[in-house]
Write a protein that holds these residues in place. Structure first.
Motif, PDB file in Angstrom:
ATOM      1  N   ARG A  53       0.283  -0.206   0.970  1.00 46.98           N
ATOM      2  CA  ARG A  53       0.202  -0.618   2.362  1.00 46.98           C
ATOM      3  C   ARG A  53       1.400  -1.442   2.816  1.00 46.98           C
ATOM      4  O   ARG A  53       1.479  -1.842   3.963  1.00 46.98           O
ATOM      5  CB  ARG A  53      -1.076  -1.411   2.584  1.00 46.98           C
ATOM      6  CG  ARG A  53      -2.323  -0.528   2.422  1.00 46.98           C
ATOM      7  CD  ARG A  53      -3.369  -1.078   3.300  1.00 46.98           C
ATOM      8  NE  ARG A  53      -4.401  -0.313   3.867  1.00 46.98           N
ATOM      9  CZ  ARG A  53      -4.317   0.711   4.712  1.00 46.98           C
ATOM     10  NH1 ARG A  53      -3.181   1.211   5.029  1.00 46.98           N
ATOM     11  NH2 ARG A  53      -5.380   1.244   5.230  1.00 46.98           N
ATOM     12  N   ASN A  54       2.329  -1.715   1.927  1.00 44.67           N
ATOM     13  CA  ASN A  54       3.501  -2.499   2.277  1.00 44.67           C
ATOM     14  C   ASN A  54       4.624  -1.555   2.710  1.00 44.67           C
ATOM     15  O   ASN A  54       5.213  -0.880   1.885  1.00 44.67           O
ATOM     16  CB  ASN A  54       3.946  -3.345   1.078  1.00 44.67           C
ATOM     17  CG  ASN A  54       5.157  -4.195   1.387  1.00 44.67           C
ATOM     18  OD1 ASN A  54       5.774  -4.063   2.433  1.00 44.67           O
ATOM     19  ND2 ASN A  54       5.507  -5.058   0.456  1.00 44.67           N
ATOM     20  N   PRO A  55       4.948  -1.510   4.014  1.00 46.38           N
ATOM     21  CA  PRO A  55       5.971  -0.568   4.483  1.00 46.38           C
ATOM     22  C   PRO A  55       7.377  -0.903   3.985  1.00 46.38           C
ATOM     23  O   PRO A  55       8.266  -0.071   4.062  1.00 46.38           O
ATOM     24  CB  PRO A  55       5.893  -0.669   6.007  1.00 46.38           C
ATOM     25  CG  PRO A  55       5.166  -1.924   6.302  1.00 46.38           C
ATOM     26  CD  PRO A  55       4.334  -2.267   5.097  1.00 46.38           C
TER      27      PRO A  55
END
Length: 90
Positions: free
Chosen positions: A14-16
């Protein structure tokens, strides 16, 4: 006996920013905003006075607060682009 390999980094789906280099982030921001607008949004000399990716990287690697601003602007740009795509597809 210790393992020759360091432990694997935890997955961050979920960490872009995960997996992106600082160079890729700066390059994407310059492509999207241009140096002049980037310098207006984050007024630091590496963006406003003879800007280049290499001078920016040197400064940002030594200046955590500026790097945080760059990463924040990158995330804002991604949200903006997603929003624009959603409006175009509807």
């Amino acid at each position: 006996m210790t393992s020759p390999h360091p432990p694997a980094a935890p997955a961050q789906p979920r960490n872009p920013l995960h997996g992106l280099t600082l160079e890729a982030i700066v390059t994407a921001l310059v492509a999207h905003y241009g140096w002049q607008e980037l310098g207006r949004r984050i007024p630091v000399r590496c963006f406003t006075s003879e800007p280049s990716v290499s001078s920016s990287l040197k400064f940002l690697r030594k200046t955590p607060w500026a790097r945080e601003k760059v990463e924040g602007l990158y995330l804002f740009m991604l949200r903006d682009q997603r929003r624009d795509q959603m409006h175009q597809n509807s």
